[in-house]
Write a protein that holds these residues in place. Sequence first.
Motif, PDB file in Angstrom:
ATOM      1  N   SER A   1       3.693   3.341  10.495  1.00 14.88           N
ATOM      2  CA  SER A   1       3.734   2.714  11.600  1.00 14.88           C
ATOM      3  C   SER A   1       5.117   1.556  11.811  1.00 14.88           C
ATOM      4  CB  SER A   1       2.486   1.583  11.968  1.00 14.88           C
ATOM      5  OG  SER A   1       3.079   0.260  11.218  1.00 14.88           O
ATOM      6  N   PRO A   2       5.740   1.414  12.186  1.00 10.94           N
ATOM      7  CA  PRO A   2       7.112   0.463  12.177  1.00 10.94           C
ATOM      8  C   PRO A   2       7.049  -0.639  11.170  1.00 10.94           C
ATOM      9  CG  PRO A   2       7.035   1.438  14.761  1.00 10.94           C
ATOM     10  CD  PRO A   2       5.830   1.318  14.185  1.00 10.94           C
ATOM     11  N   ALA A   3       5.929  -1.784  11.373  1.00  8.97           N
ATOM     12  CA  ALA A   3       5.919  -2.458  10.943  1.00  8.97           C
ATOM     13  C   ALA A   3       5.499  -2.253   9.182  1.00  8.97           C
ATOM     14  CB  ALA A   3       4.120  -3.275  11.203  1.00  8.97           C
ATOM     15  N   LEU A   4       4.967  -1.003   8.693  1.00 10.14           N
ATOM     16  CA  LEU A   4       4.472  -0.292   7.077  1.00 10.14           C
ATOM     17  C   LEU A   4       5.586  -0.449   7.187  1.00 10.14           C
ATOM     18  CD1 LEU A   4       0.548   1.707   7.320  1.00 10.14           C
ATOM     19  CD2 LEU A   4       1.558  -0.482   5.800  1.00 10.14           C
ATOM     20  N   ASP A   5       6.450   0.610   7.674  1.00 10.44           N
ATOM     21  CA  ASP A   5       7.684   1.466   7.335  1.00 10.44           C
ATOM     22  C   ASP A   5       8.395   0.607   6.948  1.00 10.44           C
ATOM     23  OD1 ASP A   5       7.193   3.983   8.040  1.00 10.44           O
ATOM     24  OD2 ASP A   5       8.540   3.921  10.337  1.00 10.44           O
ATOM     25  N   THR A   6       8.676  -1.011   7.641  1.00  8.71           N
ATOM     26  CA  THR A   6       9.950  -2.641   6.818  1.00  8.71           C
ATOM     27  C   THR A   6       9.092  -2.873   5.384  1.00  8.71           C
ATOM     28  OG1 THR A   6      10.012  -2.405   9.121  1.00  8.71           O
ATOM     29  CG2 THR A   6      10.430  -4.750   7.194  1.00  8.71           C
TER      30      THR A   6
ATOM     31  N   PHE B   1       9.216  -3.369  -0.315  1.00  5.78           N
ATOM     32  CA  PHE B   1       8.460  -3.544  -0.939  1.00  5.78           C
ATOM     33  C   PHE B   1       9.113  -2.076  -2.523  1.00  5.78           C
ATOM     34  CE2 PHE B   1       5.547  -6.173  -0.572  1.00  5.78           C
ATOM     35  CZ  PHE B   1       4.823  -7.402  -1.130  1.00  5.78           C
ATOM     36  N   THR B   2       9.415  -1.158  -1.972  1.00  5.74           N
ATOM     37  CA  THR B   2       9.341  -0.008  -3.311  1.00  5.74           C
ATOM     38  C   THR B   2      11.348  -0.665  -3.433  1.00  5.74           C
ATOM     39  OG1 THR B   2       9.929   1.990  -3.064  1.00  5.74           O
ATOM     40  CG2 THR B   2      11.166   1.723  -1.550  1.00  5.74           C
ATOM     41  N   ALA B   3      11.812  -1.152  -3.121  1.00  5.27           N
ATOM     42  CA  ALA B   3      13.510  -2.046  -3.455  1.00  5.27           C
ATOM     43  C   ALA B   3      12.812  -2.797  -3.739  1.00  5.27           C
ATOM     44  CB  ALA B   3      13.886  -2.675  -1.579  1.00  5.27           C
ATOM     45  N   LEU B   4      11.938  -3.905  -3.843  1.00  2.00           N
ATOM     46  CA  LEU B   4      11.776  -4.815  -5.566  1.00  2.00           C
ATOM     47  C   LEU B   4      11.915  -4.217  -6.573  1.00  2.00           C
ATOM     48  CD1 LEU B   4       8.940  -7.401  -3.755  1.00  2.00           C
ATOM     49  CD2 LEU B   4      11.103  -8.121  -3.750  1.00  2.00           C
ATOM     50  N   GLY B   5      10.904  -2.972  -6.367  1.00  2.00           N
ATOM     51  CA  GLY B   5      11.007  -2.230  -7.824  1.00  2.00           C
ATOM     52  C   GLY B   5      11.417  -1.913  -8.239  1.00  2.00           C
ATOM     53  N   GLU B   6      12.929  -1.268  -7.974  1.00  2.00           N
ATOM     54  CA  GLU B   6      14.151  -0.550  -7.826  1.00  2.00           C
ATOM     55  C   GLU B   6      14.407  -1.315  -9.569  1.00  2.00           C
ATOM     56  OE1 GLU B   6      16.199   2.461  -6.627  1.00  2.00           O
ATOM     57  OE2 GLU B   6      15.183   1.890  -5.074  1.00  2.00           O
TER      58      GLU B   6
ATOM     59  N   LEU C   1      13.749   6.589   5.810  1.00  2.90           N
ATOM     60  CA  LEU C   1      13.673   5.236   5.919  1.00  2.90           C
ATOM     61  C   LEU C   1      15.076   4.780   4.010  1.00  2.90           C
ATOM     62  CD1 LEU C   1       9.570   4.847   6.513  1.00  2.90           C
ATOM     63  CD2 LEU C   1      12.339   4.118   7.828  1.00  2.90           C
ATOM     64  N   ILE C   2      14.791   5.312   3.194  1.00  3.47           N
ATOM     65  CA  ILE C   2      15.076   5.711   2.285  1.00  3.47           C
ATOM     66  C   ILE C   2      16.025   6.594   1.597  1.00  3.47           C
ATOM     67  CG2 ILE C   2      13.489   3.676   1.282  1.00  3.47           C
ATOM     68  CD1 ILE C   2      12.658   5.802  -0.757  1.00  3.47           C
TER      69      ILE C   2
ATOM     70  N   ALA D   1       3.328   0.500  -6.001  1.00  6.25           N
ATOM     71  CA  ALA D   1       3.565   1.530  -6.194  1.00  6.25           C
ATOM     72  C   ALA D   1       2.979   2.888  -5.336  1.00  6.25           C
ATOM     73  CB  ALA D   1       2.021   2.142  -7.519  1.00  6.25           C
ATOM     74  N   PHE D   2       1.831   2.156  -4.663  1.00  2.00           N
ATOM     75  CA  PHE D   2       1.191   2.808  -3.196  1.00  2.00           C
ATOM     76  C   PHE D   2       2.900   3.058  -2.716  1.00  2.00           C
ATOM     77  CE2 PHE D   2       0.155   3.321   1.171  1.00  2.00           C
ATOM     78  CZ  PHE D   2      -0.915   4.085   1.236  1.00  2.00           C
ATOM     79  N   SER D   3       3.736   2.514  -1.855  1.00  2.00           N
ATOM     80  CA  SER D   3       5.497   2.198  -1.599  1.00  2.00           C
ATOM     81  C   SER D   3       5.469   3.419  -1.558  1.00  2.00           C
ATOM     82  CB  SER D   3       6.438   1.542  -1.764  1.00  2.00           C
ATOM     83  OG  SER D   3       6.699   1.531  -2.998  1.00  2.00           O
ATOM     84  N   ARG D   4       5.595   3.898  -3.407  1.00  2.00           N
ATOM     85  CA  ARG D   4       6.823   6.261  -3.892  1.00  2.00           C
ATOM     86  C   ARG D   4       5.385   6.485  -2.840  1.00  2.00           C
ATOM     87  NH1 ARG D   4      10.959   4.468  -3.823  1.00  2.00           N
ATOM     88  NH2 ARG D   4      11.283   6.124  -5.169  1.00  2.00           N
TER      89      ARG D   4
END
Length: 183
Positions: free
Chosen positions: A18-23, A28-33, A93-94, A139-142
């Motif tokens: 969903s758009p909200a989950l996408d954001t 969160f994936t950016a935080l782990g970069e 998205l990324i 991890a789930f964001s990946r």
Amino acid sequence: MIQNADLSILHAIQGTASPALDTFMVGFTALGEFGALWALLAVSMIASGKHRSYGFAILAAIALVVVFGEIGLKHLIARPRPFLLDPSLATTLIDLPSSYSCPSGHTASSFAAATVLCLAPLARRWLKPVAVGTACIIAFSRLYLAVHNPTDVVLGALLGIACGCIAVCIVNTIESRRKGRQA
């Protein structure tokens, strides 16, 4: 067989998009970069002086993840990203990573740091489940972004836990020897 199961799980996760989950997941994936969130936390622990050795342990754990995971296992396993095997999983998205898939570096560095924090004698104990929860979301964001297979994430978590434990042992050994010399 494992690859088919991994792809089935990724398609099931894609069904929840969903758009909200996408954001949320992109954030969160950016935080782990590059372990950025965890490295900043480590530097703040070192700078504050409180739990300084555990700040160094987080940095050591991330370094171990890079050596064993990114430099070692990724090239040894040489597993392609899931979106290369099934182009319908590719996201816009990324930026899609070009490196191998297994193990997940985001997951490994997150679980390495969370493990160190769980082993640290923190006065604010609530930080421990927050660290583990944050690692789990990263991890789930990946998986949500389909840049890793579920088994890549599981191996990343196990690698991170091992590296976190090793880093704490190393730092505690150094601290003990330093204190022994001062006595």
